[in-house]
Design a protein around this motif. Structure first.
Motif, short mmCIF file in Angstrom:
data_model
loop_
_atom_site.label_atom_id
_atom_site.label_comp_id
_atom_site.label_asym_id
_atom_site.label_seq_id
_atom_site.Cartn_x
_atom_site.Cartn_y
_atom_site.Cartn_z
N GLY A 47 -43.38 38.35 -4.04
CA GLY A 47 -43.67 37.77 -2.83
C GLY A 47 -44.65 38.71 -2.06
N MET A 48 -45.15 39.80 -2.48
CA MET A 48 -45.89 40.59 -1.68
C MET A 48 -47.43 39.86 -1.63
SD MET A 48 -45.19 44.50 -2.36
CE MET A 48 -43.56 45.31 -2.21
N THR A 49 -47.86 40.25 -0.52
CA THR A 49 -49.52 40.06 -0.48
C THR A 49 -50.23 41.11 -1.15
OG1 THR A 49 -49.73 41.09 1.78
CG2 THR A 49 -49.13 38.81 1.88
N HIS A 50 -51.47 41.17 -1.43
CA HIS A 50 -52.17 41.98 -2.05
C HIS A 50 -52.14 43.48 -1.16
CE1 HIS A 50 -55.52 43.97 -4.56
NE2 HIS A 50 -55.93 44.13 -3.60
N MET A 51 -52.35 43.18 0.05
CA MET A 51 -52.44 44.46 1.12
C MET A 51 -50.92 44.95 1.07
SD MET A 51 -54.02 46.60 2.68
CE MET A 51 -55.82 45.65 2.71
N GLN A 52 -49.77 44.10 1.03
CA GLN A 52 -48.52 44.84 1.19
C GLN A 52 -48.28 45.59 -0.15
OE1 GLN A 52 -46.40 41.15 1.60
NE2 GLN A 52 -45.96 41.47 3.75
N ALA A 53 -48.57 45.08 -1.29
CA ALA A 53 -48.28 45.82 -2.69
C ALA A 53 -49.24 47.08 -2.30
CB ALA A 53 -48.84 44.91 -3.51
N HIS A 54 -50.50 47.06 -1.90
CA HIS A 54 -51.34 48.18 -2.06
C HIS A 54 -50.89 49.38 -0.97
CE1 HIS A 54 -55.43 50.29 -1.97
NE2 HIS A 54 -55.06 50.36 -0.72
N GLN A 55 -50.40 48.68 0.14
CA GLN A 55 -49.81 49.72 1.08
C GLN A 55 -48.44 50.37 0.58
OE1 GLN A 55 -49.58 47.41 4.38
NE2 GLN A 55 -51.53 48.14 5.25
N THR A 56 -47.74 49.68 -0.29
CA THR A 56 -46.49 49.91 -0.87
C THR A 56 -46.61 51.26 -1.96
OG1 THR A 56 -45.24 48.22 -0.31
CG2 THR A 56 -44.25 49.47 -1.95
N ILE A 57 -47.81 50.92 -2.80
CA ILE A 57 -48.15 52.14 -3.57
C ILE A 57 -48.55 53.11 -3.19
CG2 ILE A 57 -49.70 52.29 -5.50
CD1 ILE A 57 -49.52 49.25 -6.28
N ARG A 58 -49.45 53.05 -2.24
CA ARG A 58 -49.98 54.19 -1.36
C ARG A 58 -48.93 54.94 -0.76
NH1 ARG A 58 -55.50 53.77 1.78
NH2 ARG A 58 -55.30 55.97 1.53
N GLY A 59 -48.18 54.18 -0.26
CA GLY A 59 -46.98 55.22 0.44
C GLY A 59 -45.90 55.76 -0.56
N SER A 60 -46.13 55.57 -1.84
CA SER A 60 -45.16 56.20 -2.87
C SER A 60 -45.22 57.44 -2.88
CB SER A 60 -45.21 55.37 -4.07
OG SER A 60 -46.34 55.67 -4.53
N GLY A 61 -46.13 58.12 -2.28
CA GLY A 61 -46.34 59.65 -2.72
C GLY A 61 -47.00 59.91 -4.00
N ASN A 62 -46.25 60.85 -4.81
CA ASN A 62 -46.95 61.32 -5.94
C ASN A 62 -46.12 60.64 -7.02
OD1 ASN A 62 -49.25 62.85 -4.78
ND2 ASN A 62 -47.74 64.63 -4.58
N TYR A 63 -45.19 59.97 -6.84
CA TYR A 63 -44.33 59.25 -7.71
C TYR A 63 -44.32 57.88 -7.55
CZ TYR A 63 -40.09 58.50 -10.98
OH TYR A 63 -39.56 57.81 -11.82
N LEU A 64 -44.91 57.16 -8.70
CA LEU A 64 -44.68 55.42 -8.54
C LEU A 64 -43.85 55.05 -9.46
CD1 LEU A 64 -45.87 53.03 -7.31
CD2 LEU A 64 -47.76 53.23 -8.75
N GLN A 65 -42.98 54.25 -9.25
CA GLN A 65 -42.20 53.37 -10.36
C GLN A 65 -42.46 51.76 -10.12
OE1 GLN A 65 -37.68 54.03 -10.81
NE2 GLN A 65 -37.37 51.96 -10.64
N LEU A 66 -42.70 51.24 -11.26
CA LEU A 66 -43.10 50.08 -11.21
C LEU A 66 -42.28 49.26 -12.33
CD1 LEU A 66 -47.13 50.24 -11.34
CD2 LEU A 66 -45.73 49.70 -9.39
N THR A 67 -41.93 47.95 -12.06
CA THR A 67 -41.38 47.07 -12.78
C THR A 67 -42.47 45.88 -13.44
OG1 THR A 67 -39.19 47.30 -11.68
CG2 THR A 67 -39.47 45.50 -13.32
N VAL A 68 -42.86 46.12 -14.46
CA VAL A 68 -43.72 45.11 -15.00
C VAL A 68 -43.52 44.45 -16.16
CG1 VAL A 68 -45.58 46.99 -14.38
CG2 VAL A 68 -44.67 46.95 -16.74
N VAL A 69 -44.19 43.40 -16.58
CA VAL A 69 -43.98 42.32 -17.61
C VAL A 69 -45.39 42.64 -18.41
CG1 VAL A 69 -43.91 39.99 -18.40
CG2 VAL A 69 -42.54 40.74 -16.50
#
Length: 110
Positions: free
Chosen positions: A59-81
């Motif tokens: 349900g995230m907008t593009h900018m919300q997703a972008h900011q969440t990714i940028r705010g993750s620091g040096n470690y990013l966990q994604l759930t992907v299909v």
């Protein structure tokens, strides 16, 4: 559905381009992955992102997703299909037909 982890160092970019979001009425997807980047070999164009960290990304907008990714620091966990399904839908957010305004035409008319 898969959970993937990506790690980077310092100010290094993640190395993938995000497309879509609730504001585009298109699911969040990986559009491009730079070779040699932290995301290379982990993500692929067409992968749908449904989770970022512990947050539901559907349900995230593009900018919300972008900011969440940028705010993750040096470690990013994604759930992907995984898969290329849906990339055709991204073309729907590009203009179709001739461009009605071109800055070059506007300059040459002066």
């Amino acid at each position: 559905m898969a959970t993937v982890q990506i790690q980077k160092s310092g100010g290094q970019p993640w190395g993938f381009r995000l497309a879509g979001g609730r504001d585009f009425n298109v699911p969040l997807q990986v559009k491009k992955v730079e070779s040699g980047s932290p995301a290379a070999g982990v993500l692929a164009p067409g992968d749908s992102i449904i989770g970022i960290g512990n947050s539901d990304a559907r349900g995230m907008t593009h900018m919300q997703a972008h900011q969440t990714i940028r705010g993750s620091g040096n470690y990013l966990q994604l759930t992907v299909v995984k898969g290329h399904g849906g990339m055709d839908r991204l073309s729907s957010i590009k203009p179709k037909g001739p461009v009605k305004f071109s800055p070059w035409k506007a300059q040459s008319a002066q």
